[in-house]
Enzyme design. Sequence first.
Site, short mmCIF file in Angstrom:
data_model
loop_
_atom_site.label_atom_id
_atom_site.label_comp_id
_atom_site.label_asym_id
_atom_site.label_seq_id
_atom_site.Cartn_x
_atom_site.Cartn_y
_atom_site.Cartn_z
N LYS A 1 0.86 -1.18 0.00
CA LYS A 1 0.00 0.00 0.00
C LYS A 1 0.90 1.23 0.00
O LYS A 1 1.80 1.35 0.83
CB LYS A 1 -0.87 -0.01 1.27
N HIS B 1 -6.45 10.00 8.12
CA HIS B 1 -7.03 8.86 8.82
C HIS B 1 -7.96 9.29 9.96
O HIS B 1 -8.79 10.17 9.80
CB HIS B 1 -5.93 7.93 9.34
N THR C 1 -0.25 11.48 -0.63
CA THR C 1 -1.32 12.17 -1.35
C THR C 1 -1.77 13.40 -0.57
O THR C 1 -2.10 14.43 -1.15
CB THR C 1 -2.51 11.23 -1.58
N ALA C 2 -1.78 13.28 0.75
CA ALA C 2 -2.17 14.42 1.58
C ALA C 2 -1.28 15.63 1.30
O ALA C 2 -1.76 16.75 1.12
CB ALA C 2 -2.09 14.03 3.06
N SER D 1 0.97 5.74 -1.18
CA SER D 1 0.20 6.92 -1.54
C SER D 1 0.07 7.02 -3.05
O SER D 1 1.03 6.71 -3.78
CB SER D 1 0.90 8.19 -1.04
#
Length: 281
Positions: A53, A153, A109-110, A55
Amino acid sequence: MNIAFSPCPNDTFVFHAWVHGLVPGAPALDVTYADIDITNGMATSGTGPDVLKISYAALPWVLSEYALLPCGGALGRGCGPLVLTNGTTIRDPRDLSGRRVAVPSERSTAYLLFRLWAAQHVPGGVGEIVIMPFHQIMPAVRDGEIDAGLVIHEARFTYPSYGLYMLTDLGSWWETDTGLPIPLGAIIARRSLDLDAIAGWVRTSVEYAWANPDASRSYVLNHAQEMDPEVAQAHIDLYVNSFTANLGEEGYGAVAALLGRAAAAGLVPSINLPEALYAKR
């Protein structure tokens, strides 16, 4: 098969069945639990695991070795990152000019969404960017160690308990600006492997999780550590959705929009999305 994903409730919920041998025909998994900044680094190291996993923001750097799977990730609406301050001196985006801002990863991504947003809303740009483990950001903002923090999150649900002020919801900004959902976390697999089979195992694990929502409870809460069970469930409800089972045309369109806009701004390498990614399913 080696896999790496975060200990966050959405990931442990999604992969519970596969990890516990409940996906027919799937190989046993050797799991590494790591925050997104670490998994992003694994993917670019050249020695990363078979499946992991990352981004979406890190995707352009790894496509020579990995392909994006059409399931298992986090993409949706109303689930974007937040920019938080202590609410005393910074209550307007313009007040971020020249300030110190903590982010969880340079290739998250944030952070990519934050840079796109700041280019429009923060005159002159922010000051120092501080890379900080996710769980340390809100206490640091509260205690005045930094001026603002970019959080992801479960912080959506817990930041009021730190007495913090939400300066902006980057997910709401993105959705209003583009009309598209937010691509957050991607599941990728090595191109040398059987991608159809891996995608099928991931999707089966997702479907098992939905069909047996209580089966993963202890596993999820064990890895969520001290997270309240209600917060953990809210986290799952927010981040595990129809896009987790199948990105589909809208999901791929959102990924193309994010990475295309970021490439135009010089923030990520330009990619030919249809050729670079795993075939749409």
